[in-house]
Design an enzyme around this catalytic site. Structure first.
Site, PDB file in Angstrom:
ATOM      1  N   GLU A 176      -5.648   9.589   0.279  1.00 54.74           N
ATOM      2  CA  GLU A 176      -6.019   8.168   0.276  1.00 54.74           C
ATOM      3  C   GLU A 176      -7.116   7.815  -0.738  1.00 54.74           C
ATOM      4  O   GLU A 176      -7.043   6.772  -1.369  1.00 54.74           O
ATOM      5  CB  GLU A 176      -6.461   7.712   1.673  1.00 54.74           C
ATOM      6  CG  GLU A 176      -5.367   7.730   2.727  1.00 54.74           C
ATOM      7  CD  GLU A 176      -4.262   6.688   2.511  1.00 54.74           C
ATOM      8  OE1 GLU A 176      -4.348   5.885   1.561  1.00 54.74           O
ATOM      9  OE2 GLU A 176      -3.297   6.706   3.298  1.00 54.74           O
ATOM     10  N   HIS A 214       0.837  -1.205   0.000  1.00 58.70           N
ATOM     11  CA  HIS A 214       0.000   0.000   0.000  1.00 58.70           C
ATOM     12  C   HIS A 214       0.874   1.260   0.000  1.00 58.70           C
ATOM     13  O   HIS A 214       0.657   2.184  -0.783  1.00 58.70           O
ATOM     14  CB  HIS A 214      -0.930   0.028   1.210  1.00 58.70           C
ATOM     15  CG  HIS A 214      -1.535   1.390   1.419  1.00 58.70           C
ATOM     16  ND1 HIS A 214      -2.580   1.863   0.657  1.00 58.70           N
ATOM     17  CD2 HIS A 214      -1.185   2.401   2.245  1.00 58.70           C
ATOM     18  CE1 HIS A 214      -2.857   3.101   1.030  1.00 58.70           C
ATOM     19  NE2 HIS A 214      -2.021   3.460   1.985  1.00 58.70           N
TER      20      HIS A 214
HETATM   21 CO    CO Z   1      -1.977   5.275   2.931  1.00 56.18          CO
END
Ligand code: CO
Ligand code: PHE
Length: 293
Positions: free
Chosen positions: A187, A141
């Protein structure tokens, strides 16, 4: 090296049923730690490569061009990249570096790193049984989702400004409002392009399922970026987002967030006291939402 955090329990965000992983005794006082590349197993490298390949082939038509153009600068996916190799390239491009961390770190430490143009990357990778879903951010991620856009000069400046702004928000007790900005831009942000909506948020770009959902599904709401509206908006951490915010350009994002937030926090708080927070998936009367093609 044993840092000052030895024996100290790491911080957790949100509510989870199990303690966070990561060995914080390895971390220095700023929570960074050396990436021990020799410690990755062949299975770890294989997990990285499989995640990378699955995600790469999904990008066309869903990820923004700035991301697609930069993603190969992470290097060949046969092995988990070495942070130092990426930092060397990033430093030349935008003056950023990446630094290892054992996992999630406290807000102030995180802001301080961003303010110095150092992006913290978790150094462990998920287990094979977590291939599709991992609760905490892992190296995949953090690297695949976040690092490519640090090669973009405007976005790189935005990330640093966010760190500086975070240190200020800590003093003003406004981290909860500022965190919403991170969530809905860094995000889970979407950007409008001449070819349609595209993703630029790391949480979307590193997710197998949410990438298509965010850009193409008729289910979620897509709302034009509006700083104060965004700061009143709750978000979900355990399922695909019910709302996304759409920017027109990274320049727009940078400029909209450049003013001093001190009066912005005040005004958002007053508005919340009067009209409440806005739930994920809620659209206000008169609000324009984006249609999916
Ligand atoms: Co992140
Ligand atoms: N302008 C914000 C402030 O004064 C700082 C900031 C910039 C925050 C960019 C987030 C993103 O607090």
């Amino acid at each position: 090296m044993k840092g000052v955090n030895a024996g100290v329990a790491p911080v957790t965000y949100g509510t989870g049923s199990r303690p966070p992983r990561g060995d914080y005794s390895r971390a220095r006082s700023d929570y960074t730690c050396a990436q021990d590349h020799a410690q990755y197993s062949q299975a770890d490298h294989a997990t990285y490569r499989r995640l990378y390949e699955r995600q790469l082939q999904q990008l066309p038509g869903l990820a923004c061009d700035e991301f697609i153009d930069a993603v190969q600068r992470l290097g060949a996916p046969e092995q988990i990249p070495r942070f130092d190799d990426i930092s060397e390239k990033l430093m030349k491009a935008t003056g950023w570096q990446i630094v290892g961390v054992p996992g999630l770190i406290p807000e102030e430490a995180f802001f301080a790193l961003l303010a110095e143009r150092r992006f913290p990357v978790t150094d462990w990778i998920r287990k094979p049984e977590e291939f599709d879903y991992v609760v905490e951010p892992d190296i995949f991620h953090d690297l695949f989702g976040h690092v490519p856009l640090l090669f973009n000069p405007v976005f790189a400046d935005y990330m640093q400004a966010y760190g500086v702004g975070g240190l200020k928000a800590s003093r003003l007790d406004a981290c909860e409002l500022l965190a919403r900005l991170y969530w809905y831009t860094v995000e889970f942000g979407l950007i409008q392009t001449p070819h349609g909506l595209r993703a630029y948020g790391a949480g979307i770009l590193s997710s197998a399922g949410e990438l298509r959902h965010s850009v193409k599904s008729p289910e979620p709401e897509r709302i034009g970026f509006d700083l104060q509206r965004l700061m009143r908006s709750r978000y979900r951490i355990d399922t695909f987002q019910a709302s996304y915010f759409v920017i027109d350009s990274f320049q727009q994002l940078f400029e909209a967030t450049a003013p001093d937030f001190t009066p912005v926090y005040r005004s958002v708080r007053e508005r919340i006291a009067r009209d409440g927070e806005i739930n994920a998936g809620e659209v206000l009367p008169g609000e324009r939402v984006y249609a999916v093609a």
